[in-house]
Design a protein around this motif. Sequence first.
Motif, PDB file in Angstrom:
ATOM      1  N   GLU A  46      -6.610   6.568  -8.220  1.00  0.00           N
ATOM      2  CA  GLU A  46      -7.699   5.695  -7.784  1.00  0.00           C
ATOM      3  C   GLU A  46      -7.199   4.276  -7.545  1.00  0.00           C
ATOM      4  OE1 GLU A  46     -12.442   5.275  -8.641  1.00  0.00           O
ATOM      5  OE2 GLU A  46     -11.174   6.166 -10.185  1.00  0.00           O
ATOM      6  N   ASP A  47      -6.338   3.777  -8.430  1.00  0.00           N
ATOM      7  CA  ASP A  47      -5.776   2.431  -8.251  1.00  0.00           C
ATOM      8  C   ASP A  47      -4.946   2.329  -6.972  1.00  0.00           C
ATOM      9  OD1 ASP A  47      -6.988   1.631 -10.582  1.00  0.00           O
ATOM     10  OD2 ASP A  47      -5.148   1.681 -11.794  1.00  0.00           O
ATOM     11  N   ALA A  48      -4.305   3.433  -6.583  1.00  0.00           N
ATOM     12  CA  ALA A  48      -3.499   3.457  -5.360  1.00  0.00           C
ATOM     13  C   ALA A  48      -4.366   3.655  -4.115  1.00  0.00           C
ATOM     14  CB  ALA A  48      -2.450   4.561  -5.440  1.00  0.00           C
ATOM     15  N   GLY A  49      -5.660   3.910  -4.320  1.00  0.00           N
ATOM     16  CA  GLY A  49      -6.554   4.098  -3.176  1.00  0.00           C
ATOM     17  C   GLY A  49      -6.522   5.492  -2.586  1.00  0.00           C
ATOM     18  N   GLU A  84       0.835  -1.207   0.000  1.00  0.00           N
ATOM     19  CA  GLU A  84       0.000   0.000   0.000  1.00  0.00           C
ATOM     20  C   GLU A  84       0.865   1.250   0.000  1.00  0.00           C
ATOM     21  OE1 GLU A  84      -3.427   2.149   2.749  1.00  0.00           O
ATOM     22  OE2 GLU A  84      -2.550   0.267   3.420  1.00  0.00           O
ATOM     23  N   ALA A  87       2.390   1.802  -3.467  1.00  0.00           N
ATOM     24  CA  ALA A  87       1.396   2.301  -4.428  1.00  0.00           C
ATOM     25  C   ALA A  87       1.133   3.791  -4.220  1.00  0.00           C
ATOM     26  CB  ALA A  87       0.103   1.504  -4.300  1.00  0.00           C
ATOM     27  N   ARG A  95      -6.755   7.771 -12.716  1.00  0.00           N
ATOM     28  CA  ARG A  95      -6.808   6.312 -12.609  1.00  0.00           C
ATOM     29  C   ARG A  95      -5.669   5.807 -11.724  1.00  0.00           C
ATOM     30  NH1 ARG A  95     -10.242   3.038 -12.141  1.00  0.00           N
ATOM     31  NH2 ARG A  95     -11.275   3.837 -13.963  1.00  0.00           N
ATOM     32  N   VAL A  96      -4.473   6.374 -11.870  1.00  0.00           N
ATOM     33  CA  VAL A  96      -3.338   5.976 -11.028  1.00  0.00           C
ATOM     34  C   VAL A  96      -3.649   6.269  -9.568  1.00  0.00           C
ATOM     35  CG1 VAL A  96      -0.911   6.470 -10.459  1.00  0.00           C
ATOM     36  CG2 VAL A  96      -1.614   6.220 -12.852  1.00  0.00           C
ATOM     37  N   GLN A 118      -5.934   9.540 -16.999  1.00  0.00           N
ATOM     38  CA  GLN A 118      -4.913   8.542 -16.672  1.00  0.00           C
ATOM     39  C   GLN A 118      -4.317   8.821 -15.302  1.00  0.00           C
ATOM     40  OE1 GLN A 118      -2.211   8.733 -19.993  1.00  0.00           O
ATOM     41  NE2 GLN A 118      -3.215   7.013 -21.026  1.00  0.00           N
ATOM     42  N   ALA A 153       2.081   6.795  -6.807  1.00  0.00           N
ATOM     43  CA  ALA A 153       1.024   7.690  -7.278  1.00  0.00           C
ATOM     44  C   ALA A 153       1.379   9.151  -7.024  1.00  0.00           C
ATOM     45  CB  ALA A 153      -0.301   7.346  -6.605  1.00  0.00           C
ATOM     46  N   SER A 195     -11.312   8.506  -4.840  1.00  0.00           N
ATOM     47  CA  SER A 195     -12.431   7.703  -5.344  1.00  0.00           C
ATOM     48  C   SER A 195     -13.261   8.612  -6.241  1.00  0.00           C
ATOM     49  CB  SER A 195     -13.277   7.151  -4.194  1.00  0.00           C
ATOM     50  OG  SER A 195     -13.806   8.198  -3.423  1.00  0.00           O
TER      51      SER A 195
END
Length: 112
Positions: A56-59, A7, A10, A53-54, A50, A14, A62
């Motif tokens: 969001e993928d890393a949390g 985590e 990520a 998205r990075v 893009q 990000a 949202s």
Amino acid sequence: MPNYQAELDAVLRALADPTRRAVVERLSVSPAVVSELAAPFSMALPSLMQHLRVLEDAGVVSSEKHGRVRTVSLRPGALDVLHLWLGEQRTPAERQADRLGIHLARTGSKDS
């Protein structure tokens, strides 16, 4: 190694990009629609998407879509992993500084 390493990695990846950091800074004020987030940047909307998205993928963020409007918000507690990791790194350095301060106080009092 802490069990939150993936985590942490990520989130750090990000936040390594200045555009994504600027987006996070903006979202720390309030949620925003994508078009509002895109306004300060001289890039095409797909490029900003893009970046989102990075994040969001890393949390870190949202998003919710209502009709044709996508609203992005900072996830509560998303950056806590950074705070935790930095706290763990700071502790050894602070202990070293404390020991140095004690040593300097002792040697300084002998010279008086």
